[in-house]
Write an enzyme that holds these catalytic residues in place. Structure first.
Site, mmCIF file in Angstrom:
data_model
loop_
_atom_site.group_PDB
_atom_site.id
_atom_site.type_symbol
_atom_site.label_atom_id
_atom_site.label_comp_id
_atom_site.label_asym_id
_atom_site.label_seq_id
_atom_site.Cartn_x
_atom_site.Cartn_y
_atom_site.Cartn_z
ATOM 1 N N ASP A 17 33.413 -35.219 -3.605
ATOM 2 C CA ASP A 17 33.512 -34.218 -4.680
ATOM 3 C C ASP A 17 34.233 -34.789 -5.899
ATOM 4 O O ASP A 17 35.174 -34.189 -6.423
ATOM 5 C CB ASP A 17 34.250 -32.967 -4.181
ATOM 6 N N GLU A 199 25.887 -25.157 -4.191
ATOM 7 C CA GLU A 199 27.328 -25.338 -4.393
ATOM 8 C C GLU A 199 27.550 -26.504 -5.350
ATOM 9 O O GLU A 199 26.611 -27.077 -5.881
ATOM 10 C CB GLU A 199 28.021 -25.596 -3.047
ATOM 11 N N HIS A 263 27.481 -33.227 -5.105
ATOM 12 C CA HIS A 263 28.731 -32.761 -5.716
ATOM 13 C C HIS A 263 29.204 -33.706 -6.824
ATOM 14 O O HIS A 263 30.139 -34.468 -6.667
ATOM 15 C CB HIS A 263 29.826 -32.569 -4.687
ATOM 16 N N ARG A 296 32.250 -40.421 2.583
ATOM 17 C CA ARG A 296 31.553 -40.032 1.363
ATOM 18 C C ARG A 296 32.297 -40.719 0.218
ATOM 19 O O ARG A 296 33.479 -40.482 0.015
ATOM 20 C CB ARG A 296 31.533 -38.515 1.194
#
Length: 317
Positions: A17, A199, A263, A296
């Site tokens: 993110d 999202e 994201h 990630r």
């Protein structure tokens, strides 16, 4: 000095993110979800390349219990209404999926040196009965025509929980001025792998258009990026102002070894080129729950623009 960075490969490891903010005085600020989901960290540098190795500072740590004590997710740093703010989500140790949006405010003008204080849960508008009553996260803010807008993901539904994106105008850095408006819901098959999810919103503006990207599906290799576009002169609180792309604009690439991109945020490099900052995995086989697998990584991609004035996201850029 060589300020060049490599694109579409891990830039900052184990930072999901990712959010990059380029301030008016030339500092790049970087924050992201960390694998332990227990704190908000910040790094700063004068170039994107230097951010990769810049020291990281912990600005805030989770509570031991109650609100903001579990799952500290997706911080974004912004300067608006004359203050620095960080928007993030958090759960509760006693109810780990009671995820709600929260706000930190910097007490001074220097987000690196000055103290940050809690402003608590994001406040909805007085006549809004619904916002933040359920699983809510991934708050993103952007400015248009002198107004600030807040976009977030929230789950709704009895039975199957569906994550939609909502939008509202802001009264100040921690209060909404208008009632929520449904911006997008997972309509398409590529938004429904594992979970029905929209999202992780992010925005970039160019030539009178606002492009709002978002992430869809579960957080494994099916994670991908969709996009909405609106005219900057339109009513952004009218869902009809937004045109939703039928297909995702960024997906897994086996050829490039990039899996589950999503994201994202946007910034510019030192030459003024538009950059998308996103996270992705470099392996197809995920050990354990994808949510708790730390691999990630934040990556960078240079954005090209097509003849229609739309962004082109390509791993070859």
């Amino acid at each position: 000095m060589d300020t060049s960075v490599k694109y579409n490969e891990p830039w900052i490891m184990q930072r999901a993110d990712p959010y990059v903010y380029l301030s008016e005085d030339g500092w790049y600020y970087f924050t992201a979800s960390i694998p332990a989901y227990d704190a908000i960290v910040l790094r700063r540098a004068r170039t994107l390349k230097e951010l990769a190795t810049a020291p990281e500072k912990t600005l805030w740590q989770k509570h031991e219990s109650g609100p903001m004590s579990k799952h500290i997710w997706a911080p974004e740093i912004h300067y608006l209404f004359g203050r620095w703010y960080i928007y993030y989500a958090g759960g509760e140790m006693e109810d780990i999926w009671k995820i709600r949006p929260y706000v930190l405010e910097c007490t001074g003008d220097d987000p690196w040196e000055d103290e940050w204080i809690e402003k608590g849960k994001m406040k909805r508008a007085l006549d809004d009965e619904f916002s933040f009553e359920a699983f809510s996260l991934d708050a993103h803010v952007f400015e248009n025509k002198g107004e600030w807008y807040y976009v977030w993901a929230e789950k709704v539904g009895v039975g199957k929980q569906i994550s939609n994106l909502y939008i509202a105008k802001m009264e100040n850095g921690y209060t909404l001025k208008t009632v929520q408006v449904l911006l997008t819901t997972p309509d398409y098959d590529w938004e429904r792998h594992g979970f029905w999810v929209n999202e992780g919103p992010g925005t970039i503006k160019k030539d009178g258009k606002i492009f709002l990207t978002y992430s869809a599906s579960d957080t494994g290799i099916n994670y991908c990026v969709g996009m909405l576009v609106a005219d900057e002169d339109s009513d952004l609180l009218d869902p009809k102002s937004w045109d939703k792309s039928r297909m995702p604009v960024l997906t897994t690439s086996y050829e490039h070894g990039i899996y589950g991109p999503g994201h994202n945020s946007f910034t510019k490099d030192e030459e003024g080129n538009d950059i998308i900052v996103y996270h992705a995995r470099t392996e197809t086989e995920i050990v354990g729950d994808p949510l708790y697998n730390p691999n990630r990584h934040a990556m960078l991609m240079k954005i090209e623009w097509d003849e229609k004035g739309y962004p082109v996201f390509s791993y070859d850029n």
